[in-house]
Design a protein around this motif. Structure first.
Motif, PDB file in Angstrom:
ATOM      1  N   GLU A 195       0.839  -1.200   0.000  1.00 23.10           N
ATOM      2  CA  GLU A 195       0.000   0.000   0.000  1.00 23.10           C
ATOM      3  C   GLU A 195       0.873   1.249   0.000  1.00 23.10           C
ATOM      4  O   GLU A 195       0.513   2.276  -0.572  1.00 23.10           O
ATOM      5  CB  GLU A 195      -0.901   0.040   1.231  1.00 23.10           C
ATOM      6  N   TRP A 196       2.017   1.145   0.690  1.00 22.42           N
ATOM      7  CA  TRP A 196       2.929   2.266   0.838  1.00 22.42           C
ATOM      8  C   TRP A 196       4.342   1.859   0.418  1.00 22.42           C
ATOM      9  O   TRP A 196       4.759   0.728   0.671  1.00 22.42           O
ATOM     10  CB  TRP A 196       2.960   2.764   2.292  1.00 22.42           C
ATOM     11  N   TRP A 228       4.897   6.961   0.044  1.00 19.40           N
ATOM     12  CA  TRP A 228       4.291   7.070  -1.277  1.00 19.40           C
ATOM     13  C   TRP A 228       3.169   6.038  -1.397  1.00 19.40           C
ATOM     14  O   TRP A 228       3.386   4.847  -1.183  1.00 19.40           O
ATOM     15  CB  TRP A 228       5.332   6.836  -2.367  1.00 19.40           C
ATOM     16  N   LYS A 229       1.999   6.540  -1.757  1.00 17.39           N
ATOM     17  CA  LYS A 229       0.843   5.657  -1.931  1.00 17.39           C
ATOM     18  C   LYS A 229       0.940   4.979  -3.294  1.00 17.39           C
ATOM     19  O   LYS A 229       1.089   5.637  -4.321  1.00 17.39           O
ATOM     20  CB  LYS A 229      -0.447   6.468  -1.841  1.00 17.39           C
ATOM     21  N   ASP A 231      -0.811   2.728  -6.204  1.00 17.10           N
ATOM     22  CA  ASP A 231      -2.065   2.250  -6.781  1.00 17.10           C
ATOM     23  C   ASP A 231      -1.731   1.024  -7.625  1.00 17.10           C
ATOM     24  O   ASP A 231      -1.255   1.138  -8.750  1.00 17.10           O
ATOM     25  CB  ASP A 231      -2.695   3.346  -7.644  1.00 17.10           C
ATOM     26  N   GLN A 241      -2.067  11.137  -2.992  1.00 15.77           N
ATOM     27  CA  GLN A 241      -2.420  10.394  -1.783  1.00 15.77           C
ATOM     28  C   GLN A 241      -1.201  10.110  -0.902  1.00 15.77           C
ATOM     29  O   GLN A 241      -1.322   9.390   0.090  1.00 15.77           O
ATOM     30  CB  GLN A 241      -3.082   9.063  -2.169  1.00 15.77           C
ATOM     31  N   SER A 242      -0.081  10.653  -1.275  1.00 22.29           N
ATOM     32  CA  SER A 242       1.170  10.398  -0.544  1.00 22.29           C
ATOM     33  C   SER A 242       1.420  11.519   0.463  1.00 22.29           C
ATOM     34  O   SER A 242       0.819  12.586   0.380  1.00 22.29           O
ATOM     35  CB  SER A 242       2.333  10.289  -1.534  1.00 22.29           C
ATOM     36  N   ALA A 308      -1.437   7.640   8.665  1.00 22.06           N
ATOM     37  CA  ALA A 308      -2.312   7.670   7.487  1.00 22.06           C
ATOM     38  C   ALA A 308      -3.708   8.163   7.865  1.00 22.06           C
ATOM     39  O   ALA A 308      -4.357   8.891   7.094  1.00 22.06           O
ATOM     40  CB  ALA A 308      -2.385   6.284   6.864  1.00 22.06           C
TER      41      ALA A 308
END
Length: 674
Positions: A195-196, A228-229, A231, A241-242, A308
């Protein structure tokens, strides 16, 4: 010397059908002929070359006959070569160099194609076109804590960038630049389901590219840990989203993600709790000494899940369009804790079940093992002391499970499937095997104890075991990534290759021999991860004709057989071209000086390995078109003249005839000669 008790009678060592057995007399004659020391029986060859039985055993353990695949694939960073290396184990054969941060002509990366140009431009910064990198720490994507063989991430220490590589085609799809920092070290490390992607910082600066004099270091300089997110469906990092955590201006170093018991937490070591600012002239202390004064630095313990949640709740500030959790917020919300770690620490490695975090101290002789449960107990106990910035300090003695005396210069630690840990010893030039404790010890061996050390050549940095960063390491192989190779290979001048040494760690106890030396003459690799080869499901050819390698889907506008054309619209010329053995269609393009040209080209081959190149003289255009791939090139025909293009891959018997001409009519007679 008898090397083998038996051997296969039907094939030779290359896997080919064995010729009629030579007579012993003929073997002897062959072995004795001038310059023919490699002929004869295996025993005779070994004797003639001065090979010991152990040498021959190592050769047999690593030799792959032609056509036999490797069991494991190692992804190693290419250091300041800026690329990624793909190496088979146990053969140690270099299979590929993945073009990542630097242009690479064979793969057509950065030489005219719009797709690779867009990827490289994604890593530009401060109006500067960046075309090199110092790649350090690769991370394979994980599912439930195991490598899943889908993606590969790599960080650029020099410029604080991250690249995403899709392992369906082993090509770089994205480069992102950290908007608040220009340097990092502790990346990349993924969470157990990717996810990260975690990027630890390194040399603290004013965040966001601001300026402040060194006299304001304590107040204006800051470190960061960036999350860092990722996808997975899109195969891209999502900067929107990060976020980053602001941390004190210690020099954050390597990080590792918690797993199983410690999932949701992240651990990063640091140096320079002294806040040294270097020797500027006659005053001050140089960094080498200044950063090494304290006996303890700080292990950073981060509650990622809670961080998060706060980011989602809008508890961030904005810096250069990027979300940042302020340091005070992290303190107030209980996201960040420090634990003393000795001395000049390097490497924070989480054990397979997630219960322990191992830290090596460069100037210590021990590996320090922290207990995640004890860390949680210390957090629950509260009543913290703090550092100068107010970050809670957890007591060293209350959080340490064990310290294992290993030798000089312990750095990084990896794990196997038998409850052993392996730590690189830079100053000792050795790999140390030692026993883990707790649930890992079911064999009655003494826990937390050095078992043996194997010398390596020389000055090992990182080391990697097969699947060694996962919840289920395989053991079997270990690669020592050595910085010096002074007497290992032929002299190729003052710049020497690095030395990857393969160790057999199959047996427990004191047996851990080096079985292969592999020179690496591409940059200075730092770290690697090793995955079981059968987890990789790479394309053999792109699934359909007209494949866009950026979208990983068919481009409906891609040229196909029968749709080729050259269309002029004023001074804009659109070319639709196909390539197949052994011709391009069309083979002639007539332009006028100043035309804006858009060339779409598709390799309409479907056969595996039927790659074509497209290189145009003088225009710095060179594409690699794998079977099915489509690509677009845009340029202005500024230079009048006649320019052949040709296929750069030796694709067929008539490869030399796979050529075309681009004629650029000068805008005036005077311009017709260069």
């Amino acid at each position: 010397m008898a090397v083998f008790g038996c051997r296969r009678q039907d094939v030779d060592t290359s896997g080919q059908p064995r010729a009629e057995e030579q007579s012993a007399e003929q073997d002897a004659d062959d072995a004795a002929r001038p310059g023919g020391a490699v002929a004869g029986t295996v025993d005779e060859i070994a004797s003639a070359r001065g090979l010991s039985p152990d040498d021959v055993k190592a050769a047999v353990m690593t030799f792959n006959p032609s056509g036999k695949m490797d069991e494991y694939i190692q992804f190693a960073s290419g250091g300041h070569g800026g690329q990624m290396l793909v190496i088979g184990l146990p053969s140690m054969r270099l299979l590929k160099v993945i073009a990542t941060f630097a242009p690479e002509p064979w793969q057509g990366f950065g030489y005219g194609g719009e797709a690779s140009k867009a990827v490289l431009d994604g890593g530009n910064a401060a109006n500067q076109e960046l075309r090199w990198a110092d790649t350090h720490h690769p991370a394979l994507s994980e599912s439930a804590g195991d490598y899943d063989g889908q993606f590969l991430f790599i960080g650029d220490k020099a410029n604080a960038r991250i690249a995403v590589i899709d392992l369906r085609d082993f090509e770089t799809k994205q480069i992102v630049k950290n908007p608040i920092s220009d340097g990092d070290h502790g990346g990349m490390f993924v969470t157990p389901n990717t996810e990260w992607v975690v990027e630890g910082g390194q040399y603290s600066t004013p965040l966001g590219g601001a300026y402040a004099p060194m006299s304001e270091y304590k107040d204006k300089y800051r470190g960061h840990i960036t999350f860092w997110k990722f996808d997975r469906d899109k195969g891209r990092i999502d900067p929107e989203q990060s976020f980053a955590m602001e941390v004190p201006p210690y020099w954050q170093d390597l990080c590792d993600s918690g797993k199983l018991e410690s999932e949701g937490w992240v651990f990063c070591n640091s140096i320079n709790t002294e806040l040294a600012t270097g020797n500027a002239g006659a005053d001050g202390v140089n960094f080498e000494s200044g950063v090494s004064q304290n006996d303890m630095d700080y292990l950073h313990v981060v509650n990622l899940n809670k961080a998060a949640e706060l980011v989602a709740a809008g508890k961030t500030t904005d810096l250069n369009g990027f979300k940042v959790l302020p340091l005070q917020t992290s303190i107030d919300e209980g996201l960040l804790y420090f634990i003393p770690e000795p001395k000049s620490p390097h490497g924070a490695d989480v054990t397979p079940k997630g219960e322990y975090i191992v830290v090596g101290g460069k100037l210590d002789q021990n590996a320090t093992v922290y207990s995640f449960k004890k860390i949680q107990d210390a957090i629950a106990a509260g009543n913290f002391e703090t550092d100068d910035y107010g970050v809670p300090l957890l007591p060293f003695d209350a959080t340490v499970e064990a310290q294992v005396e290993l030798g000089l210069g312990p750095l990084h630690t990896q794990f196997d499937d038998k409850g052993y840990a392996y730590t690189s010893l830079f100053l000792d030039s050795a790999v140390a095997r030692w026993t883990l404790g707790g649930s890992y010890r079911t064999d009655g061996a003494e826990p937390w104890k050095l078992v043996t050390k194997t010398p390596v050549q020389y000055n090992i940095g990182h080391l990697a075991t097969a699947e060694g960063d996962t919840v289920s390491p395989d053991g079997k192989y270990l690669v020592a990534m050595n910085k010096w190779s002074v007497d290992r290979f032929n002299n190729v001048g003052p710049l020497l290759p690095q030395n990857f040494q393969l160790l057999d760690i199959t047996s427990g106890g004191e047996q851990m021999p080096v079985i292969y030396d592999s020179p690496i003459g591409i940059g200075e690799p730092h770290y690697a991860q090793i995955i079981k080869a059968d987890k990789l499901k790479a394309f053999e050819a792109y699934p359909e004709i007209g494949w866009d390698t950026q979208t990983m889907a068919v481009d409906p506008e891609a040229p196909r057989a029968g749709t080729e054309s050259v269309v002029r619209d004023g001074n804009n010329v659109t070319v639709r071209m196909t390539a197949i053995r052994s011709h391009f269609t069309p083979e002639r393009i007539e332009l006028k000086q100043g035309d804006n040209v858009t060339l779409h080209i598709t390799n309409i081959e479907t056969a595996r390995d039927a790659t074509h190149g497209y290189a145009v003289s003088v225009h710095n255009i060179n594409l690699s078109l794998e079977p099915g791939e489509t690509e677009t090139v845009k340029f202005t025909a500024n230079q009048p003249g006649v320019f052949p293009w040709y296929c750069t891959e030796f694709c067929s018997a008539l490869h030399l005839e796979m050529v075309g001409y681009m004629l650029v009519e000068p805008s005036s007679a005077a311009a017709s000669v260069r």
